[in-house]
Motif scaffolding. Structure first.
Motif, PDB file in Angstrom:
ATOM      1  N   GLN A  81      34.793  60.489  36.963  1.00 10.96           N
ATOM      2  CA  GLN A  81      35.474  60.472  35.657  1.00 10.96           C
ATOM      3  C   GLN A  81      36.177  59.146  35.393  1.00 10.96           C
ATOM      4  O   GLN A  81      36.531  58.860  34.252  1.00 10.96           O
ATOM      5  CB  GLN A  81      36.506  61.617  35.588  1.00 10.96           C
ATOM      6  CG  GLN A  81      35.884  63.006  35.574  1.00 10.96           C
ATOM      7  CD  GLN A  81      35.055  63.271  34.310  1.00 10.96           C
ATOM      8  OE1 GLN A  81      35.299  62.693  33.250  1.00 10.96           O
ATOM      9  NE2 GLN A  81      34.054  64.150  34.417  1.00 10.96           N
ATOM     10  N   SER A 130      32.230  62.473  28.946  1.00 13.19           N
ATOM     11  CA  SER A 130      33.605  62.172  29.373  1.00 13.19           C
ATOM     12  C   SER A 130      33.582  61.013  30.361  1.00 13.19           C
ATOM     13  O   SER A 130      32.557  60.746  30.981  1.00 13.19           O
ATOM     14  CB  SER A 130      34.245  63.387  30.060  1.00 13.19           C
ATOM     15  OG  SER A 130      33.495  63.724  31.213  1.00 13.19           O
ATOM     16  N   PRO A 176      34.148  60.399  23.225  1.00  8.49           N
ATOM     17  CA  PRO A 176      35.346  60.686  24.030  1.00  8.49           C
ATOM     18  C   PRO A 176      35.494  59.717  25.208  1.00  8.49           C
ATOM     19  O   PRO A 176      36.528  59.692  25.875  1.00  8.49           O
ATOM     20  CB  PRO A 176      35.092  62.108  24.545  1.00  8.49           C
ATOM     21  CG  PRO A 176      33.600  62.273  24.530  1.00  8.49           C
ATOM     22  CD  PRO A 176      33.054  61.374  23.452  1.00  8.49           C
ATOM     23  N   VAL A 177      34.469  58.923  25.456  1.00 10.73           N
ATOM     24  CA  VAL A 177      34.513  57.967  26.573  1.00 10.73           C
ATOM     25  C   VAL A 177      35.357  56.760  26.154  1.00 10.73           C
ATOM     26  O   VAL A 177      35.292  56.332  24.996  1.00 10.73           O
ATOM     27  CB  VAL A 177      33.077  57.505  26.937  1.00 10.73           C
ATOM     28  CG1 VAL A 177      33.097  56.460  28.046  1.00 10.73           C
ATOM     29  CG2 VAL A 177      32.226  58.704  27.334  1.00 10.73           C
TER      30      VAL A 177
END
Ligand SMILES: NC(=O)c1ccc[n+]([C@@H]2O[C@H](COP(=O)([O-])OP(=O)(O)OC[C@H]3O[C@@H](n4cnc5c(N)ncnc54)[C@H](OP(=O)(O)O)[C@@H]3O)[C@@H](O)[C@H]2O)c1
Length: 258
Positions: A81, A130, A176-177
């Motif tokens: 992540q 993500s 969203p990254v």
């Protein structure tokens, strides 16, 4: 600071020393499993013993493209992540005198490795929906140039420019990254010894720098400048002609030669 969900992984290059080592410790403290990347195995092993969560060590020389690709291949099936590109180094001296081989190696680590790993992880993060990338640049990358550290400043300008452009692409895609560039002024690490600098301005501790960097990365901030005298210098540089900024930087870098 927001804690990681169980099994979330952070990959950190340059984890054997300085800012990268402290970023790894901060990420471990908020619950991430960590993958520690650098050349010095003994340092990585010593750090892994301090970790509370799972740690993997990858010994790699990131000046080689195949090694960057191997790092990605070794972790691409994990729940990564956060990717932190922190490995890097500088060299002090006049452009005509510094050895070409050293400078090309610097470009390989500071530019090419960051470019390759950012591209590989960005693709993965977009597919999984993500992820956050933190590229460790420098306040040097936001200046018009850096006499006596010309190549180093240019490599960091590349990292800032690349990061800002990708961040704008991600924003327009409503992704969203996130991708961030950390732009610190002086930090007390092994950097000056490696760069061959005979003088170092008292800087932030690597821990202070790392805490701020992780906090702002988790908020998705694009350009992260830890508070210090250099933040004020960066603001001031926007209002004075480049020639004046270059002359001030030149005087500061000159001290490193003596
Ligand atoms: N300290 C400062 O004042 C300052 C200010 C602004 C930005 N930065 C940036 O912060 C980053 C970290 O530097 P630092 O200050 O923490 O210096 P540092 O203590 O010298 O750490 C540099 C790290 O980069 C790794 N590295 C260097 N060449 C590598 C290679 N070929 N392959 C893999 N890893 C390599 C080193 O690991 P191994 O030697 O074990 O491979 C080490 O972990 C750099 O990108 C630097 O430009 C530093």
């Amino acid at each position: 600071m927001k804690r990681a969900n169980s099994g979330e992984v952070a990959v950190i290059t340059g984890a054997s020393s300085g800012i990268g080592r402290e970023i790894a410790l901060v990420l471990d403290s908020v619950g991430y499993d960590t993958v520690l990347v650098a050349r010095r195995m003994d340092r990585l092993l010593a750090l892994s013993e301090r970790m509370k969560n799972n740690t993997t060590i990858i010994c790699a020389d990131l000046s080689e493209q195949s090694e960057c690709e191997r790092v990605f291949e070794e972790v691409c099936d994990e729940n990564v992540q956060i990717m932190v590109n922190c490995a890097g180094f500088g060299a002090v001296g006049s452009f005509s005198e510094l050895p070409l081989e050293r400078e090309l190696q610097m470009i390989d680590v500071n530019v090419k490795a960051v470019h390759i790993l950012t591209k590989l992880f960005l693709k993965k993060f977009k597919e999984q929906g993500s992820g956050r990338i933190l590229n460790v640049a420098s306040v040097a990358g936001l200046m018009p140039g850096g006499p006596l550290m010309a190549t180093y400043y240019a490599t960091k300008a590349y990292v800032c420019s690349l990061t800002e452009s990708i961040a704008a692409e991600l924003k327009s895609e409503k992704s969203p990254v996130t991708v961030s560039a950390l732009c610190p002024g002086p930090v007390d690490t092994e950097f000056c010894d490696v760069a061959g600098a005979g003088f170092a301005m008292k800087g932030l501790t690597p821990k202070e720098c790392a805490m701020y960097a992780v906090m702002e990365t988790l908020k998705g901030k694009t350009i992260i400048i830890p508070p210090s005298v250099m933040k004020a210098a960066r603001t001031a540089s926007r209002f004075v002609p480049s020639a004046v900024t270059l002359s001030v930087i030149s005087k500061y870098q000159n001290k490193k030669l003596n």
